[in-house]
Design a protein around this motif. Structure first.
Motif, PDB file in Angstrom:
ATOM      1  N   THR A  58       1.354   4.015   2.338  1.00 28.44           N
ATOM      2  CA  THR A  58       1.002   4.701   1.091  1.00 28.44           C
ATOM      3  C   THR A  58       1.990   4.298   0.006  1.00 28.44           C
ATOM      4  O   THR A  58       3.180   4.124   0.268  1.00 28.44           O
ATOM      5  N   TYR A  81       3.743   5.726  -3.180  1.00 21.98           N
ATOM      6  CA  TYR A  81       4.044   6.964  -3.894  1.00 21.98           C
ATOM      7  C   TYR A  81       4.597   6.613  -5.280  1.00 21.98           C
ATOM      8  O   TYR A  81       5.602   5.911  -5.395  1.00 21.98           O
ATOM      9  N   SER A 133       5.676   3.215   3.941  1.00 17.59           N
ATOM     10  CA  SER A 133       5.604   4.150   2.810  1.00 17.59           C
ATOM     11  C   SER A 133       6.531   3.636   1.720  1.00 17.59           C
ATOM     12  O   SER A 133       7.748   3.543   1.920  1.00 17.59           O
ATOM     13  N   CYS A 173      -3.025  -2.145  -5.114  1.00 16.69           N
ATOM     14  CA  CYS A 173      -3.279  -1.211  -4.009  1.00 16.69           C
ATOM     15  C   CYS A 173      -4.688  -0.638  -4.085  1.00 16.69           C
ATOM     16  O   CYS A 173      -5.392  -0.530  -3.070  1.00 16.69           O
ATOM     17  N   HIS A 174      -5.116  -0.289  -5.278  1.00 19.20           N
ATOM     18  CA  HIS A 174      -6.479   0.242  -5.435  1.00 19.20           C
ATOM     19  C   HIS A 174      -7.526  -0.801  -5.060  1.00 19.20           C
ATOM     20  O   HIS A 174      -8.540  -0.477  -4.432  1.00 19.20           O
ATOM     21  N   GLY A 199      -8.012  -0.818  -1.456  1.00 17.91           N
ATOM     22  CA  GLY A 199      -8.356   0.460  -0.843  1.00 17.91           C
ATOM     23  C   GLY A 199      -7.183   1.168  -0.211  1.00 17.91           C
ATOM     24  O   GLY A 199      -7.368   2.024   0.668  1.00 17.91           O
ATOM     25  N   LEU A 200      -5.956   0.836  -0.625  1.00 15.64           N
ATOM     26  CA  LEU A 200      -4.771   1.481  -0.088  1.00 15.64           C
ATOM     27  C   LEU A 200      -4.482   2.779  -0.833  1.00 15.64           C
ATOM     28  O   LEU A 200      -4.803   2.912  -2.019  1.00 15.64           O
ATOM     29  N   GLN A 201      -3.868   3.707  -0.155  1.00 11.70           N
ATOM     30  CA  GLN A 201      -3.650   5.025  -0.736  1.00 11.70           C
ATOM     31  C   GLN A 201      -2.515   5.005  -1.760  1.00 11.70           C
ATOM     32  O   GLN A 201      -1.433   4.489  -1.514  1.00 11.70           O
ATOM     33  N   VAL A 202      -2.801   5.597  -2.924  1.00 10.35           N
ATOM     34  CA  VAL A 202      -1.802   5.763  -3.982  1.00 10.35           C
ATOM     35  C   VAL A 202      -1.699   7.251  -4.295  1.00 10.35           C
ATOM     36  O   VAL A 202      -2.699   7.891  -4.599  1.00 10.35           O
ATOM     37  N   ILE A 203      -0.482   7.787  -4.205  1.00 13.38           N
ATOM     38  CA  ILE A 203      -0.260   9.209  -4.475  1.00 13.38           C
ATOM     39  C   ILE A 203       0.758   9.340  -5.600  1.00 13.38           C
ATOM     40  O   ILE A 203       1.854   8.793  -5.536  1.00 13.38           O
TER      41      ILE A 203
END
Length: 299
Positions: A12, A14, A86, A109-110, A113-117
């Motif tokens: 992810t 962050y 992470s 990342c988008h 399809g990777l998670q971005v928080i």
């Protein structure tokens, strides 16, 4: 026995907001994210290490990712997220990607399809807005103005006619110059200079642009400027413009040539130094007149 096809799940990214001055202005969630991230991508590794030390976070891997980083640096960070790491993204101060580097990594990342928080927190933009008293709803954020040339002139004119308050950043040694340029276009417009926000020598000064410009170029520290919206034009101003034969014929000619009402209003607003809203209303009235039996004046 594990299959050779097994892969580590993706990690992810962050996006972590850090203090803009006062080190106490960091959320518990941001501190926890900094502790948990295996890698921190930082605009300035020295400043970020100093923050981590202040927070009691040690032995953290910190790598550079700034405005001049190569594609390889972005690709390295992306590969780390892809491999299950992470990764934290921070800038020198405030929320990343507000006139700061990091956008390319987030977009990459988008795309995969990777998670971005996003871990929210301090921002010079919202802090200055809150202190200025000049914003009550929508606003236009412009970041740093171009230093010279036609693009700078275009941005200054955009601020002059903007129907929303404008927020911009400026380097300490250029604040006086920018205030003078703005005052030349709209001397009585209210504005705010928010300097060294949340720091020991914080100063928030609200006055007309002419009075702020008269203070010279002795502004020190990081500065955020908030310029009030252009005053609303009355309907009487629209109606009086209908009596300008040359302007009306210019609008009609442009509309007949296929110009859009919005684009034409934007061009006229910039050239005449008047509100886009006023000129858009005028173009619409001119278009409506063209569709009726009412004749246009002749020169």
């Amino acid at each position: 026995m594990p299959s050779n096809l097994e892969t580590k799940p993706a990690g992810t990214l962050y996006v972590i907001a850090t203090p803009i001055g006062n080190l106490s202005d960091i959320t518990p969630r941001a501190v926890e994210a900094l502790k948990e991230c295996e890698v921190i991508c930082a605009e300035d590794t020295r400043r970020t290490r100093a923050l981590l030390t202040h927070l009691g976070i040690h032995h953290k891997r910190v790598q550079a990712l700034h405005a001049h980083s190569s594609e390889r640096a972005v690709a390295q960070a992306l590969e780390q997220v892809r491999a299950g790491t992470s990764v934290g993204l921070v800038t020198d101060a405030g929320t990343p990607c507000v006139s700061d580097p990091g956008t390319e990594l987030i977009r990459a990342c988008h795309r995969e399809g990777l998670q971005v928080i996003s871990v929210p927190g301090p921002s010079a933009v919202t802090t200055a807005i809150a202190a200025s008293g000049l914003v009550n709803g929508a606003f236009l954020f412009l970041g740093f103005l171009p230093r010279k040339g036609a693009k700078r002139t275009e941005m200054l004119e955009r601020i002059a006619v903007s129907e929303e308050p404008c927020v911009l950043f400026e380097a300490p040694g250029r604040v006086g110059h920018t205030l003078s340029d703005l005052a030349a276009l709209m001397p009585e417009r209210e504005a705010c200079v928010a300097r060294e926000l949340s720091k020991l020598h914080e100063e928030v000064r609200v006055d007309t642009l002419s009075k702020l410009a008269a203070l010279g170029d002795n502004w020190r520290g990081e500065c955020t400027l908030v310029v009030a919206a252009a005053p609303e034009q009355s309907d009487d101003a629209d109606d009086s413009a209908l009596d300008d034969p040359a302007l009306m014929i210019e609008i009609k000619t442009a509309l007949d040539a296929g110009a859009s009402t919005k684009a034409l209003a934007d061009v006229l607003a910039q050239r005449l130094g008047r509100s886009r809203k006023e000129l858009y209303s005028l173009v619409l009235k001119c278009r409506d007149r063209a569709g009726s039996s009412e004749e246009f004046p002749e020169l």
